[in-house]
Design a protein around this motif. Sequence first.
Motif, PDB file in Angstrom:
ATOM      1  N   ILE A   9       0.839  -1.203   0.000  1.00  0.00           N
ATOM      2  CA  ILE A   9       0.000   0.000   0.000  1.00  0.00           C
ATOM      3  C   ILE A   9       0.872   1.250   0.000  1.00  0.00           C
ATOM      4  O   ILE A   9       0.625   2.199  -0.727  1.00  0.00           O
ATOM      5  CB  ILE A   9      -0.957   0.004   1.213  1.00  0.00           C
ATOM      6  N   THR A  10       1.922   1.243   0.836  1.00  0.00           N
ATOM      7  CA  THR A  10       2.809   2.403   0.927  1.00  0.00           C
ATOM      8  C   THR A  10       4.059   2.261   0.065  1.00  0.00           C
ATOM      9  O   THR A  10       4.918   3.134   0.086  1.00  0.00           O
ATOM     10  CB  THR A  10       3.241   2.628   2.385  1.00  0.00           C
ATOM     11  N   MET A  42      11.911   7.546   4.538  1.00  0.00           N
ATOM     12  CA  MET A  42      11.343   6.220   4.279  1.00  0.00           C
ATOM     13  C   MET A  42       9.980   6.326   3.603  1.00  0.00           C
ATOM     14  O   MET A  42       9.040   5.605   3.928  1.00  0.00           O
ATOM     15  CB  MET A  42      11.253   5.396   5.567  1.00  0.00           C
ATOM     16  N   SER A  43       9.882   7.234   2.634  1.00  0.00           N
ATOM     17  CA  SER A  43       8.628   7.393   1.898  1.00  0.00           C
ATOM     18  C   SER A  43       8.835   6.972   0.444  1.00  0.00           C
ATOM     19  O   SER A  43       9.905   7.184  -0.137  1.00  0.00           O
ATOM     20  CB  SER A  43       8.154   8.845   1.970  1.00  0.00           C
ATOM     21  N   TYR A  44       7.795   6.389  -0.100  1.00  0.00           N
ATOM     22  CA  TYR A  44       7.816   5.928  -1.487  1.00  0.00           C
ATOM     23  C   TYR A  44       7.467   7.115  -2.377  1.00  0.00           C
ATOM     24  O   TYR A  44       6.328   7.596  -2.378  1.00  0.00           O
ATOM     25  CB  TYR A  44       6.822   4.784  -1.654  1.00  0.00           C
ATOM     26  N   LEU A  45       8.459   7.614  -3.133  1.00  0.00           N
ATOM     27  CA  LEU A  45       8.284   8.856  -3.874  1.00  0.00           C
ATOM     28  C   LEU A  45       7.488   8.686  -5.153  1.00  0.00           C
ATOM     29  O   LEU A  45       6.479   9.361  -5.357  1.00  0.00           O
ATOM     30  CB  LEU A  45       9.653   9.463  -4.211  1.00  0.00           C
ATOM     31  N   ASN A  46       7.951   7.821  -6.027  1.00  0.00           N
ATOM     32  CA  ASN A  46       7.285   7.657  -7.318  1.00  0.00           C
ATOM     33  C   ASN A  46       7.784   6.408  -8.027  1.00  0.00           C
ATOM     34  O   ASN A  46       8.672   5.708  -7.530  1.00  0.00           O
ATOM     35  CB  ASN A  46       7.497   8.892  -8.207  1.00  0.00           C
ATOM     36  N   GLU A  47       7.204   6.154  -9.183  1.00  0.00           N
ATOM     37  CA  GLU A  47       7.607   5.031 -10.032  1.00  0.00           C
ATOM     38  C   GLU A  47       7.890   5.546 -11.436  1.00  0.00           C
ATOM     39  O   GLU A  47       7.178   6.425 -11.938  1.00  0.00           O
ATOM     40  CB  GLU A  47       6.506   3.971 -10.080  1.00  0.00           C
TER      41      GLU A  47
END
Length: 199
Positions: A8-9, A50-55
């Motif tokens: 999810i994150t 620790m954040s998911y920035l982008n793909e």
Amino acid sequence: FYSELDTITGPRWSTQNMIVENDNLYITINNAFEFGNEKGIVGVVDMTSMSYLNEIDLGTDWKIPDNLLIRGNKLYTVNNKDWSGSSISQLSLLNNSVSTIDLAWAPTGCGTSCLRDGKINYQISGDSILNEWDISLLPSSGTPLSISQNFYDLSYDPVNNLLYASVTDYATYGAINIYNDNNNFVDSFMWLLSRSFFQ
């Protein structure tokens, strides 16, 4: 244990290789074993928060990134496509632009690869020819080297300029062959595999 990214994150599909550069973690997302739903994505994690920035999407025709390599401000993924060919994608860390080169005469996916002194050494799955691809020229095909053996994995040590290539029969033995910068065999070491390792 420090932290984690769930589906999810973080990445929503299975991942493979990772590289850290300038406090960012780059992850290849290939979902390789869900046939018909393979992906070609590089995910980016900010390691300070620790954040998911982008793909970053590699494109619809360049799926299943098998390896992730870095040279300067560019990432390289060696892709299995749809298992019927191979390609190499170049991803700029400056603007996230992607260019992909379809590898000619590559009838199936890539088996193993490594970055070796400014060139990507790769081997097609099940083949015994080791190829070299120049990242500065971006050619449409690799150049066969004089090394001829089927490898499981490749690793290059820039300190001693040696290539380490593992071989195995997947049942009884494994070995590491060592080659110098002229592609000459210089040494090897072997170990026996336990049957329980494969159970």
